[in-house]
Motif scaffolding. Structure first.
Motif, PDB file in Angstrom:
ATOM      1  N   HIS A  55     -38.556  -7.087 -19.672  1.00 38.71           N
ATOM      2  CA  HIS A  55     -39.374  -7.745 -20.681  1.00 38.71           C
ATOM      3  C   HIS A  55     -40.525  -6.805 -21.071  1.00 38.71           C
ATOM      4  CE1 HIS A  55     -37.158 -11.444 -20.164  1.00 38.71           C
ATOM      5  NE2 HIS A  55     -37.341 -11.375 -18.859  1.00 38.71           N
ATOM      6  N   PRO A  56     -41.147  -7.024 -22.210  1.00 39.16           N
ATOM      7  CA  PRO A  56     -42.200  -6.095 -22.642  1.00 39.16           C
ATOM      8  C   PRO A  56     -43.434  -6.164 -21.756  1.00 39.16           C
ATOM      9  CG  PRO A  56     -42.077  -7.963 -24.131  1.00 39.16           C
ATOM     10  CD  PRO A  56     -40.918  -8.094 -23.202  1.00 39.16           C
ATOM     11  N   SER A  57     -44.169  -5.066 -21.725  1.00 41.67           N
ATOM     12  CA  SER A  57     -45.427  -5.019 -20.975  1.00 41.67           C
ATOM     13  C   SER A  57     -46.376  -4.061 -21.679  1.00 41.67           C
ATOM     14  CB  SER A  57     -45.197  -4.565 -19.527  1.00 41.67           C
ATOM     15  OG  SER A  57     -44.624  -3.266 -19.504  1.00 41.67           O
ATOM     16  N   TRP A 102     -34.288 -16.947 -26.952  1.00 44.03           N
ATOM     17  CA  TRP A 102     -34.746 -17.620 -25.733  1.00 44.03           C
ATOM     18  C   TRP A 102     -33.621 -17.771 -24.718  1.00 44.03           C
ATOM     19  CZ3 TRP A 102     -39.438 -19.527 -23.979  1.00 44.03           C
ATOM     20  CH2 TRP A 102     -39.376 -20.426 -22.904  1.00 44.03           C
ATOM     21  N   ALA A 103     -32.428 -18.149 -25.179  1.00 49.48           N
ATOM     22  CA  ALA A 103     -31.316 -18.393 -24.264  1.00 49.48           C
ATOM     23  C   ALA A 103     -30.871 -17.120 -23.553  1.00 49.48           C
ATOM     24  CB  ALA A 103     -30.140 -19.014 -25.023  1.00 49.48           C
ATOM     25  N   ALA A 104     -30.966 -15.990 -24.233  1.00 52.02           N
ATOM     26  CA  ALA A 104     -30.473 -14.731 -23.656  1.00 52.02           C
ATOM     27  C   ALA A 104     -31.505 -14.026 -22.793  1.00 52.02           C
ATOM     28  CB  ALA A 104     -30.028 -13.795 -24.771  1.00 52.02           C
ATOM     29  N   ARG A 105     -32.789 -14.333 -22.965  1.00 51.25           N
ATOM     30  CA  ARG A 105     -33.817 -13.505 -22.342  1.00 51.25           C
ATOM     31  C   ARG A 105     -33.834 -13.602 -20.819  1.00 51.25           C
ATOM     32  NH1 ARG A 105     -38.944 -15.188 -21.152  1.00 51.25           N
ATOM     33  NH2 ARG A 105     -39.780 -13.190 -21.900  1.00 51.25           N
ATOM     34  N   GLY A 106     -33.230 -14.657 -20.263  1.00 51.66           N
ATOM     35  CA  GLY A 106     -33.119 -14.741 -18.814  1.00 51.66           C
ATOM     36  C   GLY A 106     -32.220 -13.666 -18.236  1.00 51.66           C
ATOM     37  N   ASP A 155     -32.215  -5.759 -23.483  1.00 55.07           N
ATOM     38  CA  ASP A 155     -31.295  -6.876 -23.249  1.00 55.07           C
ATOM     39  C   ASP A 155     -30.362  -6.564 -22.090  1.00 55.07           C
ATOM     40  OD1 ASP A 155     -29.307  -5.202 -24.212  1.00 55.07           O
ATOM     41  OD2 ASP A 155     -29.093  -6.238 -26.136  1.00 55.07           O
ATOM     42  N   ALA A 156     -29.371  -7.426 -21.868  1.00 57.76           N
ATOM     43  CA  ALA A 156     -28.478  -7.274 -20.715  1.00 57.76           C
ATOM     44  C   ALA A 156     -27.692  -5.975 -20.763  1.00 57.76           C
ATOM     45  CB  ALA A 156     -27.526  -8.471 -20.645  1.00 57.76           C
TER      46      ALA A 156
END
Length: 305
Positions: A202-204, A193-197, A277-278
């Motif tokens: 994101h998945p679709s 959760w902390a990293a997803r910003g 991810d980033a």
């Protein structure tokens, strides 16, 4: 949150952002009767500490309130932080058939509740509804802690001057624990959760047309199903290989037959673009998808419906 619309009889698909629904809740003032209960120090008081419980689908926070012989249970269910909360009020004089407004005060707002479902605990009956718990604003932990610390009551009021006042006191810590419970579940599913910003993507769902067609086929088999309407919102966990590992209903407020097959179809048929991810590596993440079922009734041969 992504949306798509399903016309159940024709399996037609329209891509469009959803505007405010005709069923959207309207803010209501605190009634004189409810205010009198608060001013007099009346209402029902908590009988124990709040109970935070992990469930198969999300977490619940529950409390029992009592005064004399009256005993009311308030249960809040949430799938993950800052999504709508599904409330259940069990044991009051209100039922799901009554017009009502409800909410936390003074920090929150009383909103009329257009969609109410029956709810029960054993032989005790009540009603359920879903909404954001406090004032509208950014979906941030400090917002819920801020408003929760200023909360003093949970109020239900009806059109006939009836009111129910639950003396919650400040519940910012309750929502902190509530959200921590859902975050722990996300960690168990592999979501950071902390990293997803900071994720690049994101998945679709990549085959929405096929999924919509299959949903339409499932709901078009019986004539009654074309009268099903309303939104179903799901959260899906998608791993770094593009496989859906979970599908959960955000709230359980739609028709049961709709809910029963929506996740089945999505798990069986949906294909996904994976999260990155980033650094651009595929990772586990979630998506929230709302499907709106709209009744489209074909006319009879004589033009009647």
């Amino acid at each position: 949150m992504r949306h798509f619309l399903l016309c159940a009889s024709g399996a037609a698909l329209a891509f469009a952002p959803l505007s405010a629904s005709a069923q959207e809740s309207v803010e209501q003032p605190l009634s004189a009767e409810a205010q009198a209960v608060i001013d007099s120090g009346g209402g029902l008081n908590p009988t124990r500490e709040w109970r935070i419980t992990p469930r198969e689908s999300g977490c619940t926070a529950s409390q029992i309130f009592a005064s004399g012989e009256q005993r009311v249970t308030l249960v809040m269910r949430r799938l993950q932080p800052f999504q709508d909360v599904q409330f259940a009020v069990i044991g009051s004089a209100f039922s799901h058939e009554d017009a009502m407004a409800a909410g936390f005060v003074p920090a929150g707002t009383l909103l009329d509740i257009p969609q109410r479902n029956p709810a029960s605990i054993g032989a005790r009956e009540g009603f359920a509804f879903a909404r954001q718990p406090f004032r509208e604003g950014p979906a941030m932990a400090e917002v819920e802690s801020h408003w929760g610390s200023r909360t003093r009551h949970f109020v239900v009021q009806g059109e006939d001057n009836a009111s129910l006042v639950l003396n919650t006191g400040p519940i910012g810590d309750v929502f902190d624990q509530f959200n921590d419970c859902t975050l722990q579940q996300l960690r168990e599913y592999g979501v950071d959760w902390a990293a997803r910003g900071r994720f690049q993507r994101h998945p679709s769902i990549t085959n929405i047309r096929e999924v919509t067609r299959d949903l339409g086929r499932r709901f078009g088999r019986e004539r009654d199903s074309i009268f099903a309407r309303g939104p179903v919102t799901v959260r899906m966990i998608v791993d770094g290989n593009g496989n859906a590992t979970r599908c959960d209903l955000v709230t359980q407020m739609a028709r049961r037959d709709i809910e029963a097959v929506t996740c089945d179809v999505l798990m069986e048929d949906a294909e996904f673009e994976v999260a990155l991810d980033a650094e651009g590596n595929p990772v586990t993440d979630f998506l929230v998808q709302q499907i709106v079922f709209i009744a489209v009734v074909p006319p009879n041969a004589d033009g009647s419906l």
